[in-house]
Design an enzyme around this catalytic site. Structure first.
Site, short mmCIF file in Angstrom:
data_model
loop_
_atom_site.label_atom_id
_atom_site.label_comp_id
_atom_site.label_asym_id
_atom_site.label_seq_id
_atom_site.Cartn_x
_atom_site.Cartn_y
_atom_site.Cartn_z
N HIS A 573 0.69 -1.16 -0.10
CA HIS A 573 -0.03 0.06 0.28
C HIS A 573 0.54 1.75 0.17
CE1 HIS A 573 1.13 -0.33 3.83
NE2 HIS A 573 1.26 0.76 4.15
N ASP A 575 0.92 5.29 2.17
CA ASP A 575 0.42 5.63 3.07
C ASP A 575 -1.25 6.87 3.02
OD1 ASP A 575 1.50 3.79 4.76
OD2 ASP A 575 3.62 4.66 5.04
N ARG A 655 7.07 -9.42 17.15
CA ARG A 655 7.56 -8.64 15.83
C ARG A 655 6.25 -6.82 16.42
NH1 ARG A 655 6.88 -4.67 10.73
NH2 ARG A 655 8.00 -5.02 9.83
#
Length: 701
Positions: A573, A575, A655
């Site tokens: 994607h 932002d 993570r």
């Protein structure tokens, strides 16, 4: 009034911390009666009451502020409309003193407007709110306060409608999105009311929905109403532009322009405002791009809807109305011919005229002349104006081989086809630089844009230490909630991982309450500020970089769901625009967060498998760079379509990173960050949590 303005001192700290939206404070909410109370004073009073925990008073004053603003607009429209009808502006005469007739009529109209307004409004100066207050109302910020006040008063339906009204103008606000889902569940309301909706746009959108469902009679009713509403709203918009304007380059007392310069300066701002009414009326709340071809589209939808219900006279009438705007449109010309054939022998097609011919032609002439005058002023007077770029055509799809739309369907073999070749990115609106100082001696440069095979990219190490990573991870473990920041969805991007998150304000709240160490909660605030400073300096930005969203987020691989995974932890994607890989385009319009300018990810750990951050080409397939997270590593980049990116699957472990998005537009500063700044200032004032991390540059490079 900027949200988060500091009033009331440290004694407000216990009240401030539990709240999600902390606006600025003001004076008392006077009793109603007499001239209309200024909406900015009522707004300040509502916020004052909100700070003080008087939620009933806050709701009352904020409701009155919104009502006062609406009544102010209505009074101004009524008086300007009345005086336009009563006092006609006269043409200047020839010779010396010939301009006296014109200026005399200007003075009489000004006197008429003042005489009309003063009984209801009082002195004109009472209603000249500061620009930041007007910006708050434009962004519907009062509704964000109202929804919190209503919750405290257990008025769930009112809270839901207030939150929905705020959200319609702020679709990027993640917390409100989650609140809305909660309100719907708590109040049992599936449909909510936008209390600032413009009726012509509501009618148009509803009409198009019925059209798409082939409910043509309902579509006709709503689109006809939307059409009438549009012309009325256009007149109102023109009148509202005749108010005070800004003279940004001049201090009032030092203003030295002559008569004609002063008139031109003011009038060109009025003219630009009026010229923008076309865009304003065609733009949905919370959107940047208008609906292309908006007014003609009403007639386009109507011509086919009338055809489908068998009213060929009105179908031809609407087709001819559309042709007033686009006389060479081959599809609608063909439609009009087809309708004429259907009417042959029953009605003379020549007797069927377009609607509102004089009004439509006057509107088109006015818009064309406005464009001409604005270009003349830009060339000759240095007036800053750029004609808006028209977005791509959008409208009803091709209806049949005999009655088609002016915007050809992409599946129409005779229509234009999308180019699948890679298109150049639009030229940025600022000079792109990089390589500025990193500000902190311990921060290590790793790769620049060229080494990362892209534009406006940088990879840094040692932004935070191993100890700070461990401390931040402990904070995360104590404050994160599953789905926080993702509208409550525990797996918003993939069902194979659990997402948890927390904001800076939430960390400070937990720290104050003793649920996590306050020093550790403050660390989250401090390192995000350090990251902002580094990004602003490295990319050599000439203006302040503001936070638009800050989020501590962890992705945890779910056991038993990792075999034969072929998905991403976060799909590719961009932002600040909507990535369209097939067209090699990125569309900068909502629901994308179009105001974001730079992004950064500061990693906290490396003890997991997978989870590499990747950049790709705009095809979302060709990887141009891959980055393995580790403690203290930060990747930063510009937020546009030049930097498509994603995250590979996390297949084992957890993570964690601090995700940061920045904007150059102060209008889109993160509300929670402003509130967190207030909390930090009050903590320092009470000596509750002095930072042990120096966020100021230690050894500037």
């Amino acid at each position: 009034m900027a949200p988060g303005g500091r009033r009331g001192g440290a004694r407000l700290l216990p009240l401030l911390l539990p709240l999600l939206l902390l606006p600025a404070a003001g004076g008392g909410c006077a009793a109603e009666g007499g001239p209309l109370e200024p909406f900015d004073a009522l707004y300040a009073s509502g916020v004052e009451a909100y700070y003080g925990g008087d939620f009933a008073g806050a709701a009352r004053c904020l409701e009155r502020a919104l009502r006062s603003r609406r009544e102010l607009r209505a009074a101004r429209l009524r008086c300007r409309r009345l005086c336009r009808a009563q006092v006609r502006l006269e043409e200047p005469g020839p010779g010396t003193g010939g301009d006296l007739r014109f200026f005399g009529s200007v003075l009489r109209r000004a006197e008429c407007v003042r005489r009309c307004e003063e009984p209801r409004l009082g002195a004109v100066s009472r209603h000249r709110a500061a620009e930041e207050v007007r910006a708050d109302f434009q962004r519907r910020v009062p509704y964000s306060y109202l929804q919190r006040a209503y919750i405290q008063l257990n008025k769930l339906e009112e809270a839901a409608n207030a939150a929905h009204t705020f959200f319609m103008a702020n679709p990027e606000h993640m917390e409100i999105q989650q609140d809305l889902e909660n309100y719907k569940t708590m109040s049992g309301k599936a449909s909510l009311i936008d209390q600032e909706a413009r009726q012509h746009m509501e009618d148009y959108s509803a009409g198009v929905r019925h059209y798409d469902r082939e409910e043509y009679e309902l579509a006709i009713e709503l689109l006809e109403r939307a059409l009438q509403g549009y012309y009325s709203e256009d007149e109102d918009c023109q009148l509202m532009c005749e108010g005070p304007q800004r003279f940004e380059e001049h201090e009032h007392l030092d203003y030295k322009a002559g008569l004609y310069e002063a008139i031109a300066d003011h009038y060109m701002q009025v003219l630009a405002c009026k010229h923008d009414c076309v865009r304003e009326l065609a733009t949905r709340s919370g959107r940047i791009s208008p609906i292309e071809n908006f007014l003609p589209l009403h007639y386009d939808y109507l011509q086919f809807a009338y055809y489908r219900v068998g009213d060929y006279v009105k179908a031809l009438e609407c087709a001819k109305s559309y042709l007033l705007f686009h006389p060479d449109d081959e599809d609608v010309l063909e439609n009009a011919g087809y309708y004429e054939g259907l009417l042959e022998g029953t009605v003379d097609p020549a007797t069927i005229k377009p609607r509102k011919v004089r009004l439509t032609r006057a509107l088109l002439r006015r818009h064309k002349l406005e464009s001409h005058l604005l270009r003349v002023a830009a060339a000759g007077l240095g007036f800053a104006y750029t004609e808006p770029v028209r977005p791509a055509c959008a409208g009803p799809a091709a209806h049949s081989s005999r009655t088609s739309s002016p915007c050809p369907s992409p599946v129409n073999p005779d229509g234009p086809r999308l180019s699948l070749t890679k298109k150049p990115m639009p030229k940025p609106d600022r000079e792109l630089k990089e390589g500025g100082p990193l500000l902190y001696s311990d921060v290590k440069f790793v790769y620049n844009s060229q080494q990362l095979n892209g534009t406006q990219r940088v990879l840094l190490d040692n932004v935070i230490s191993e100890e700070q990573c461990r401390e931040l991870h402990r904070v995360a473990s104590g404050i994160m909630l599953a789905g926080d920041g993702y509208r409550g969805k525990t797996s918003p991007h993939t069902p194979n991982e659990r997402f948890e998150g927390a904001t800076v304000l939430k960390a400070l709240k937990y720290g104050y309450e003793g649920r996590v160490p306050l020093k550790s909660a403050r660390l989250f605030y401090d390192i995000s500020e350090k990251a902002r400073r580094i990004v602003q300096s490295y990319f050599q930005l000439n203006s302040t970089l503001y936070f638009s969203y800050t989020h501590l987020v962890c992705r945890t691989a779910l056991s038993g769901q990792q075999e034969r995974r072929n998905d991403l932890s976060h799909p590719i994607h961009a932002d600040n625009c909507l990535l369209d890989p097939e067209a090699n385009e990125c569309w900068k319009e909502p629901p994308a967060y179009t105001f974001r300018d730079y992004s950064a990810l500061l990693y906290m750990n490396a003890d997991f498998e997978g989870g590499e951050f990747i950049f790709t080409e705009m095809d979302a397939k060709t990887v141009t760079a891959s980055i393995k997270p580790k403690c203290g590593r930060m990747i930063s980049f510009s937020s546009g379509g030049e930097n498509p990116h994603g995250v590979k699957a996390v297949t084992k472990g957890q993570r964690c990173a601090v995700a940061l998005w920045f904007t150059l537009d102060p209008l889109y500063r993160e509300l929670e960050r402003i509130q967190a700044d207030e909390v930090i200032a009050m903590l320092d004032q009470e000596h509750l949590g002095p930072s042990e991390m120096n966020i100021n540059p230690k050894d500037e490079l």
